[in-house]
Write an enzyme that holds these catalytic residues in place. Structure first.
Site, short mmCIF file in Angstrom:
data_model
loop_
_atom_site.label_atom_id
_atom_site.label_comp_id
_atom_site.label_asym_id
_atom_site.label_seq_id
_atom_site.Cartn_x
_atom_site.Cartn_y
_atom_site.Cartn_z
N ASP A 145 0.82 -1.21 0.00
CA ASP A 145 0.00 0.00 0.00
C ASP A 145 0.86 1.26 0.00
O ASP A 145 0.74 2.12 0.87
CB ASP A 145 -0.94 -0.02 1.20
CG ASP A 145 -1.88 -1.22 1.18
OD1 ASP A 145 -3.07 -1.04 0.92
OD2 ASP A 145 -1.40 -2.35 1.40
N ASP A 172 -1.38 -2.72 -4.09
CA ASP A 172 -1.63 -1.28 -4.00
C ASP A 172 -0.33 -0.51 -4.18
O ASP A 172 0.31 -0.09 -3.23
CB ASP A 172 -2.33 -0.91 -2.69
CG ASP A 172 -3.82 -1.20 -2.72
OD1 ASP A 172 -4.31 -1.70 -3.75
OD2 ASP A 172 -4.49 -0.96 -1.69
N TYR A 175 -1.74 3.90 -6.43
CA TYR A 175 -2.98 4.61 -6.11
C TYR A 175 -3.34 5.58 -7.24
O TYR A 175 -3.82 6.68 -7.01
CB TYR A 175 -2.88 5.35 -4.78
CG TYR A 175 -3.01 4.44 -3.58
CD1 TYR A 175 -4.17 4.38 -2.83
CD2 TYR A 175 -1.95 3.63 -3.20
CE1 TYR A 175 -4.29 3.52 -1.74
CE2 TYR A 175 -2.06 2.77 -2.12
CZ TYR A 175 -3.23 2.72 -1.39
OH TYR A 175 -3.34 1.88 -0.31
N ASN A 205 -6.50 -3.86 -4.67
CA ASN A 205 -7.76 -3.32 -5.20
C ASN A 205 -7.56 -2.01 -5.96
O ASN A 205 -8.31 -1.68 -6.89
CB ASN A 205 -8.78 -3.13 -4.07
CG ASN A 205 -8.25 -2.25 -2.96
OD1 ASN A 205 -7.25 -2.58 -2.31
ND2 ASN A 205 -8.92 -1.14 -2.69
N HIS A 288 -2.91 -9.72 -1.24
CA HIS A 288 -3.23 -8.35 -0.82
C HIS A 288 -4.15 -8.32 0.40
O HIS A 288 -3.88 -7.62 1.38
CB HIS A 288 -3.87 -7.57 -1.96
CG HIS A 288 -4.11 -6.13 -1.62
ND1 HIS A 288 -3.10 -5.27 -1.28
CD2 HIS A 288 -5.27 -5.40 -1.55
CE1 HIS A 288 -3.60 -4.07 -1.01
NE2 HIS A 288 -4.92 -4.13 -1.18
N HIS A 298 -11.66 -3.38 6.57
CA HIS A 298 -11.67 -4.54 5.66
C HIS A 298 -11.89 -5.86 6.41
O HIS A 298 -11.42 -6.91 5.96
CB HIS A 298 -10.37 -4.60 4.86
CG HIS A 298 -10.09 -3.35 4.09
ND1 HIS A 298 -10.94 -2.89 3.10
CD2 HIS A 298 -9.06 -2.45 4.16
CE1 HIS A 298 -10.43 -1.76 2.60
NE2 HIS A 298 -9.31 -1.47 3.23
N HIS A 325 -3.48 -4.15 2.28
CA HIS A 325 -4.89 -3.75 2.29
C HIS A 325 -5.28 -2.95 3.53
O HIS A 325 -5.84 -1.87 3.43
CB HIS A 325 -5.79 -4.98 2.15
CG HIS A 325 -7.15 -4.69 1.61
ND1 HIS A 325 -7.40 -3.73 0.66
CD2 HIS A 325 -8.36 -5.27 1.88
CE1 HIS A 325 -8.69 -3.72 0.37
NE2 HIS A 325 -9.29 -4.64 1.09
N VAL A 326 -5.04 -3.48 4.72
CA VAL A 326 -5.30 -2.76 5.97
C VAL A 326 -4.11 -1.86 6.24
O VAL A 326 -2.97 -2.33 6.31
CB VAL A 326 -5.53 -3.73 7.14
CG1 VAL A 326 -5.71 -2.96 8.44
CG2 VAL A 326 -6.74 -4.61 6.87
N HIS A 327 -4.37 -0.56 6.43
CA HIS A 327 -3.29 0.41 6.56
C HIS A 327 -2.77 0.45 7.99
O HIS A 327 -2.93 1.42 8.73
CB HIS A 327 -3.77 1.79 6.11
CG HIS A 327 -4.18 1.83 4.68
ND1 HIS A 327 -4.95 2.83 4.14
CD2 HIS A 327 -3.94 0.97 3.65
CE1 HIS A 327 -5.15 2.59 2.87
NE2 HIS A 327 -4.56 1.47 2.55
#
Length: 434
Positions: A145, A172, A175, A205, A288, A298, A325-327
């Site tokens: 991410d 990710d 962006y 995503n 991801h 998520h 995915h999870v920040h």
């Protein structure tokens, strides 16, 4: 005399102050502004490298000129190129955007742990890369991410300070989110690092840019970031595998079919059947969407993929599963089917590279039994596989100096723990299933 504060409010104020003293959530940051600079049409831009099979490397770059050649000159001395490799090129259009010419050239065979100097298309500056080591120890840098914000820049600065052979990115990347020139600015942002060490990525995503007129939502990602899927027997750039020394790494696709009848699942079974754990004692997976996640962000999104694929990964004796995915950052115990299991994988969520949406700071309480460490901070991880039996994992916050380890763990491979002997029958049963 002032008004008396109710006891409950006072307690909440004290608790909030304590939490705030422990960690202050950074504010979301906007995408960096990049000055536009005109360059010659054949000038190589957005240079990055990736592994392309045993002892081979893929050099990728973009030029504005459509007639620019796709060859790479390379050698072990600066300015002296004793080898040349011819590659391929592609381009794409997305609504009102037309990409430059995207080049991919495979060079090799190359020696391990060796510095090579190279030039793309006979134009522009000389770059240099170092090939991964052919034997232990091997080091990976890990962060997902990324995006292209101030926090991204901080993460890249930290990664640049650590000694690593390969960078792993669990989805990710840019962006860009449909704004295609952001793919270009992302390529320029990461070029100093990505041109010097192989970057191995999988989709997230934010790589999916599907719209009704575009059949392939991953066309930008696939065109720019070609991974060794063909070399690993995969039919899709969204999932593949590769090896470094004694480590087999599998990159799974969270956003392509993964059920038991899918091409990805059948490819995964075939890929695992080829792994010789006597030669490659370590087995690592990236995807991801996390399967183990105690953050409200998520929550549950990985359950379907986990239900389908975890039995296969468990039977194969996967050591570590990285996700994004999870920040935030979270590390589990060895776990399987939702419970601690000494023969399961260590799951690490590391979607904390930068992004532009901020951190995911809301966690579920009580903390699950399988969850060991969790924190909403930007950072990166480092995995040093020391030998066939032991690896050292550390996580580093951006707010700290790079040498500071915020979380760390020695990991013993399942190959050396005796777990694989117990799993041989169940793995054979799964792999032989139609």
């Amino acid at each position: 005399m002032g008004r008396k504060i109710p006891d409950l409010v006072l307690v909440l104020c004290i608790f909030s102050a304590a939490v705030a003293a422990d960690y202050v959530r950074p504010q979301p940051r906007k995408t960096l502004d990049f000055p536009w600079e005109r360059k010659p049409s054949s000038y190589p831009q957005q240079v990055h490298i990736s592994l392309a099979g045993d002892r081979y490397m893929r050099i990728s770059w973009v030029t504005d000129g459509k007639s620019s050649p796709s060859y790479v000159e390379y050698g072990t001395s600066p300015g002296r190129y004793d080898s040349t490799a011819q590659g391929e090129s592609t381009s794409y259009s997305y609504l009102f955007y037309s990409s430059g010419k995207i080049h991919h050239t495979v060079i090799g065979p190359l020696e391990g742990n060796t510095v090579y100097f190279y030039r793309c298309g006979g134009e522009g500056p000389e770059f240099q890369l170092r090939t991964p080591r052919a034997e232990f120890p091997v080091a990976f840098a890990v962060a997902g991410d990324l995006g292209q914000t101030g926090w991204t820049k901080s993460t890249l600065d930290h990664v640049d300070q650590c000694k690593y052979d390969v960078y792993l990115l669990p989805g990710d990347l840019s962006y860009a989110d449909y704004i295609q020139h952001r793919w270009d600015t992302f390529g320029e942002l990461v070029q100093p690092l990505a041109s010097a060490r192989p970057w191995m990525v999988t989709q997230g995503n934010h790589e999916d840019e599907s719209i009704p007129l575009i059949k392939d939502g991953f066309q930008s990602y696939n065109a720019r970031w070609k991974m060794p899927y063909e070399e690993s027997g995969s039919s899709s750039n969204l999932y593949y595998s590769f090896e470094v020394a004694g480590i087999h790494v599998i990159m799974l696709g969270s956003y392509t079919d993964y059920d038991e009848y899918s091409e990805q699942y059948n490819w995964l079974k075939a890929d695992l059947s080829k792994v010789d754990r006597s030669k490659t004692p370590w087995l690592i997976v990236l995807t991801h969407v996390p399967w183990y996640n105690s953050n409200y962000a998520h929550q549950g999104e990985g359950d379907g993929m986990m239900q389908t694929m975890e039995p296969l990964l468990y039977a194969a004796g996967v050591d570590i599963v990285f996700a994004g995915h999870v920040h935030a950052y979270e590390r589990s115990k060895r776990v399987n089917s939702g419970n601690p299991d000494p023969c399961g994988a260590v799951h690490i969520t590391i979607g904390d590279g930068g992004n532009r949406e901020g951190l995911a700071h809301s966690y579920k309480y009580p903390q699950p039994e399988w969850s060991v460490f969790r924190e909403a901070s930007f950072g990166h991880g480092e995995l040093e596989v020391v030998n066939s039996s032991h690896a050292f994992w550390s996580w580093h916050r951006n707010d700290d100096d790079e040498p500071v380890r915020s979380d760390q763990l020695w990991i013993t491979s399942l190959k050396s723990s005796g777990c694989l002997t117990q799993k041989q029958h169940s793995l054979r049963k799964i792999l032989m299933a139609p």
